[in-house]
Design an enzyme around this catalytic site. Structure first.
Site, short mmCIF file in Angstrom:
data_model
loop_
_atom_site.label_atom_id
_atom_site.label_comp_id
_atom_site.label_asym_id
_atom_site.label_seq_id
_atom_site.Cartn_x
_atom_site.Cartn_y
_atom_site.Cartn_z
N PHE A 12 0.85 -1.20 0.00
CA PHE A 12 0.00 0.00 0.00
C PHE A 12 0.88 1.24 0.00
O PHE A 12 0.82 2.06 0.91
CB PHE A 12 -0.92 0.00 1.22
CG PHE A 12 -1.56 -1.34 1.47
CD1 PHE A 12 -2.70 -1.71 0.77
CD2 PHE A 12 -1.00 -2.23 2.37
CE1 PHE A 12 -3.27 -2.95 0.97
CE2 PHE A 12 -1.57 -3.48 2.59
CZ PHE A 12 -2.71 -3.85 1.88
N SER A 116 8.95 -6.16 16.93
CA SER A 116 9.75 -4.94 16.96
C SER A 116 10.39 -4.68 18.34
O SER A 116 11.59 -4.41 18.44
CB SER A 116 8.84 -3.78 16.56
OG SER A 116 9.38 -2.56 16.89
N HIS A 136 -0.50 -0.35 13.24
CA HIS A 136 -1.07 0.99 13.15
C HIS A 136 -2.04 1.33 14.29
O HIS A 136 -2.74 2.33 14.22
CB HIS A 136 -1.75 1.19 11.79
CG HIS A 136 -0.77 1.48 10.69
ND1 HIS A 136 0.54 1.02 10.71
CD2 HIS A 136 -0.88 2.19 9.54
CE1 HIS A 136 1.16 1.44 9.63
NE2 HIS A 136 0.32 2.16 8.90
#
Ligand code: SAH
Ligand code: MG
Length: 220
Positions: A12, A116, A136
């Protein structure tokens, strides 16, 4: 970069954003390695990786490869092609790996297959570019920001994807961490490319001058 148009990449990211990442990676590679959080199927890694390769640099591309919340079965960004039939879970690593081979990036891009915050825990390598495009939700985006920011060298770039001016246009977590970084006084703002925000870590002299100015404002 031209090679990119020859293969179709899932993802995207607008072409202008990809080109900007390429240029930033090229520039940053003169100063140190780059890191991206959120490899997915390799679209942004291809752009950053090509830039690193051109300048003789390295990209660490980090992802647990199990997909974000919104990419899970039943969610808005679910892609059935990414479902591993044996496990019933999302696995983006095979496509990501294929893209690196196809673009001859295996000596430039180092996949880091981990969460992460786990990868950040004992990280010691200073970074010249950090591209945040992982989870997100506010929690995920803030965890990435918080875990990695201290590894960015002066002059290094902090790039954040999916910055939307309002919640009607898209989720606000990336914008929130971008604003947090800007408010810290540690960064200079560079022009945005579509939804790609870019900040550059200020030098110690610039930060000191900013601090002194604040000090004087308080005392007058
Ligand atoms: N940068 C990619 C798109 C990334 S999509 C592109 O433009 O092509 C977001 C990715 O972040 C997903 O692949 C997901 O697995 C990964 N992700 C989400 N949360 C994560 C976490 N906590 N640690 C590592 N990777 C994470
Ligand atoms: Mg994105």
């Amino acid at each position: 970069m031209e090679q990119l148009s020859e293969i179709s990449l899932k993802g995207f990211m607008a072409p202008e954003e990809g080109r900007r990442l390429y240029e930033l990676a090229c520039d940053a590679s003169r100063r140190g390695p780059c890191l991206e959080i959120g490899s997915y199927c390799g679209k942004s890694a291809a752009c950053l990786g090509m830039g690193c390769k051109k300048a003789g640099g390295i990209l660490y591309s980090l992802d647990h490869h199990e997909g974000s919340e919104e990419q899970q079965p039943g969610q808005e960004y679910f892609d059935p092609e990414l479902l591993d039939e044996k496990t019933g879970r999302i696995n983006t690593f095979p496509i990501f790996h294929h893209v690196l081979h196809k673009l001859s990036l295996t000596d430039t891009v180092i996949p880091v297959v981990a969460k992460s915050t786990v990868a950040a825990r004992l990280w010691r390598t200073p970074l010249a570019l950090i591209f945040i495009d992982g989870g997100h939700t506010f929690e995920a985006a803030f965890a990435d920001y918080n875990a990695w920011l201290s590894h960015l060298i002066p002059g290094g770039f902090l790039a954040v994807h999916d910055i939307f001016a309002s919640s009607a246009l898209g989720g606000q977590a990336p914008r929130c961490i971008y604003n947090l970084a800007l408010d810290s006084g540690l960064f200079n703002e560079l022009p945005m490319t579509k939804t790609l925000g870019v900040l550059q870590r200020a030098s110690t002299d610039e930060i000191t001058a900013r601090a002194r100015q604040r000090w004087e404002e308080i005392n007058h």
